[in-house]
Design a protein around this motif. Structure first.
Motif, mmCIF file in Angstrom:
data_model
loop_
_atom_site.group_PDB
_atom_site.id
_atom_site.type_symbol
_atom_site.label_atom_id
_atom_site.label_comp_id
_atom_site.label_asym_id
_atom_site.label_seq_id
_atom_site.Cartn_x
_atom_site.Cartn_y
_atom_site.Cartn_z
ATOM 1 N N UNK A 120 -2.122 9.582 1.602
ATOM 2 C CA UNK A 120 -2.061 8.499 2.749
ATOM 3 C C UNK A 120 -3.244 9.014 3.917
ATOM 4 N N UNK A 121 -3.956 10.328 3.523
ATOM 5 C CA UNK A 121 -4.976 10.463 4.498
ATOM 6 C C UNK A 121 -4.627 10.922 5.899
ATOM 7 N N UNK A 122 -3.574 11.335 6.232
ATOM 8 C CA UNK A 122 -3.097 11.674 7.430
ATOM 9 C C UNK A 122 -3.381 12.932 7.823
ATOM 10 N N UNK A 123 -4.022 13.052 9.044
ATOM 11 C CA UNK A 123 -4.105 14.640 9.651
ATOM 12 C C UNK A 123 -2.907 15.108 10.128
ATOM 13 N N UNK B 246 -13.941 10.542 1.460
ATOM 14 C CA UNK B 246 -12.612 10.515 2.197
ATOM 15 C C UNK B 246 -12.663 9.640 3.593
ATOM 16 N N UNK B 247 -13.881 9.745 4.142
ATOM 17 C CA UNK B 247 -14.077 9.282 5.562
ATOM 18 C C UNK B 247 -13.959 7.711 5.205
ATOM 19 N N UNK C 23 9.228 13.089 7.955
ATOM 20 C CA UNK C 23 9.182 14.046 6.985
ATOM 21 C C UNK C 23 8.518 13.324 5.756
ATOM 22 N N UNK C 24 8.803 12.065 5.403
ATOM 23 C CA UNK C 24 8.123 11.378 4.106
ATOM 24 C C UNK C 24 6.751 11.262 4.551
ATOM 25 N N UNK C 25 6.272 10.907 5.493
ATOM 26 C CA UNK C 25 4.916 10.804 6.018
ATOM 27 C C UNK C 25 4.223 12.323 5.791
ATOM 28 N N UNK D 189 0.835 -1.213 -0.087
ATOM 29 C CA UNK D 189 0.048 0.097 0.000
ATOM 30 C C UNK D 189 0.661 1.342 0.073
ATOM 31 N N UNK D 190 1.944 1.273 0.830
ATOM 32 C CA UNK D 190 2.643 2.586 0.983
ATOM 33 C C UNK D 190 3.461 2.579 -0.463
#
Length: 540
Positions: free
Chosen positions: A321-324, A458-459, A312-314, A253-254
């Motif tokens: 990746x949909x990260x907050x 998105x959710x 930093x990559x994240x 996935x990544x």
């Protein structure tokens, strides 16, 4: 810092992590991390001096503390916070992630060792040439040992006054007893068997001879397996989930999301780990007083670099990746990037220092410094008069409402903020914004139908099915004849099937959708999904 906003409203891209390697490798030398690093090195030196061999136990505790600090660095970097001296760098409270990461690495090493051992044994058993080489090595080693023992025996006999072996009457201790025929000698005196010599000379795991006996495909398999290591670290850091970290699908996935960025991260991961191991191997025979500080200092430094690099990559790929995040891409650029944030000590201080390059901020900052939030908000709204749905300016207006501590105004403006983000196609930021508004008011309801489908999609994509269901529920009644109705109904049917397991209701909803919108662009996809549902066995 002044910057150009793309015409489509998307935020400027975040600089890739491989362009930030100097900043990342120098990060541990900033004041906060450097003090922590110096304390660990000093403690390890004292442990080596005062505890000796028992210093290894204390070293384990120091390594744990170093990993704890590293995980905090990773979390902050992933959120866009690059200051380095944050009070969030805490070492207190329960923390199991370092042990879980150590467990993943230990499993990887164990798997590599067991597989390598099995392959080496198999090759020794089937390859006569390798057997002959090992036997020859055994004989040479045995001969060398015998010569050394003979010299020691001669020296001893000379010290106690015995005649040399070459004098009359003296017998060579290595000479066979003439009264005992070779064929009748006990097995112990005839010497070891071929298998005994092979067992005695079998290479130890990870020694040079052991490594040389491994086939090429073994190294290819280990390289492929090592692709899981950065993924495991990320999953443990973000989700604190050990068994999920072992799932190779997360690595896929990544890779699919980050592309070459993940492969570059993996290559640096191996390079850092290999450098660390090479230094440890070179220093393994040193005194603990020197070895422990070197090992711990290097391990902690490289660990902080690796955590900062991963974080930093994240952050770079947080939208994909949909990260907050705490610092969105627009604020990151307005503050001048990671280096400027680190120098200033916080993103907001860096943004204030960049005011001279931003005409709007030059007007806002003096007002904010004096606490004149209403005037600052009025100035920003006036700046927005030509484009009320500018996503960057609406995000800034939300920040000002929050600074003013006016919840009612924040929620009222929230509707416009969501519309601006939806129109700009910023789905990850849209979901994050909606969550912030729901945190202020759990009863908050979206009033713009154009916001529902991108926010709910998105959710759902990121596992928040409850929020997705809440958004799409009653959409047809609240927004009759809306252009997004087919997409919302289709998403609602999928949620019914995949989340609530109500396949019959989902199929009925899809039939109604096809009857109402037979020519819609989604009709083919809806029909395919409906066909799958109709083939599912009916539960009794």
């Amino acid at each position: 810092m002044a910057h150009d906003t793309p015409a489509d409203g998307a935020a400027p891209p975040i600089a890739p992590f491989w362009q930030k390697l100097p900043f990342i490798f120098l990060f541990p030398f900033r004041f906060g991390p450097l003090v922590f690093l110096a304390c660990l090195v000093g403690a390890s030196a004292l442990a080596g001096l005062l505890l000796g061999t028992f210093g290894l136990v204390f070293k384990g505790l120091l390594v744990y503390l170093g990993l704890r600090y590293g995980f905090n660095v990773l979390e902050l970097f992933a959120k866009g916070r690059f200051e380095g001296e944050s009070v969030d760098h805490t070492l207190w409270g329960p923390e199991r992630r370092p042990a879980k990461l150590g467990g993943v690495i230990a499993l990887y090493i164990l798997a590599a060792t067991l597989l390598g051992d099995a392959l080496v044994d198999a090759r020794i058993q089937r390859d006569v040439r390798v057997q002959d080489q090992l036997i020859e090595q055994y004989r040479q080693q045995r001969a060398a040992d015998d010569r050394a023992q003979a010299r020691e025996r001669a020296d001893f006999e000379q010290r106690i006054g015995l005649p040399p072996a070459d004098t009359p009457g003296a017998r060579d201790p290595n000479e066979d007893d003439p009264g005992l025929a070779p064929d009748t000698a006990p097995a112990a005196e005839r010497g070891p068997s071929r298998q005994d010599m092979l067992d005695a000379q079998r290479p130890e795991p990870w020694d040079g001879p052991w490594l040389r006996l491994l086939p090429g495909w073994y190294w290819a398999a280990m390289v492929l397996l090592s692709l899981m290591l950065p993924s495991a670290m990320i999953v443990i850091a973000l989700d604190d989930a050990f068994f999920r970290a072992l799932n190779p699908l997360h690595a896929l996935r990544f890779i699919g999301t980050m592309g070459s960025g993940y492969l570059a991260l993996w290559a640096l991961f191996l390079l850092i780990g290999g450098t660390r191991q090479a230094v440890f191997s070179a220093a393994q025979h040193w005194s603990p007083v020197l070895r422990l500080p070197l090992e711990l200092g290097l391990a902690t430094y490289l660990g902080l670099v690796l955590c900062a690099l991963t974080g930093y990559a994240l952050y770079q790929f947080h939208r994909e990746l949909g990260l907050d995040v705490e610092v969105d891409a627009e604020l990151h650029h307005r503050a001048g990037g990671a280096e400027a944030i680190a120098r200033a000590g916080s993103v907001h201080r860096a943004a204030r220092q960049a005011v001279a390059d931003d005409p709007l901020e030059r007007k806002l900052q003096p007002l904010l410094a004096q606490g004149h939030y209403r005037e600052a908000i009025a100035e920003l709204k006036d700046h927005m008069r030509y484009d009320r749905l500018d996503p960057v300016l609406n995000t800034r207006l939300h920040e000002l409402h929050v600074m003013q501590s006016d919840t009612a105004a924040t929620l009222a403006h929230g509707q416009q903020w969501l519309s601006a983000l939806a129109k700009a196609g910023r789905q990850a930021e849209l979901l994050a914004a909606l969550r912030k508004l729901l945190a202020l008011d759990p009863q908050f309801e979206v009033q713009d139908g154009a916001v529902v489908l991108p926010a709910a999609s998105q959710a759902s994509r990121h596992g928040d099915h409850a929020l997705a269901v809440r958004l799409v529920k009653g959409f047809d009644k609240r927004f009759p004849d809306h252009a997004d109705t087919p997409g919302v109904v289709f998403l609602g049917a999928r949620l019914l099937s995949e989340y609530a397991r109500q396949h019959d209701k989902a199929a009925a909803l899809l039939r109604q959708l096809l009857a109402r919108f037979p020519q819609h662009a989604l009709a083919t996809e809806v029909q395919t999904y409906l066909t799958v549902l109709e083939r599912m066995p009916v539960r009794r």
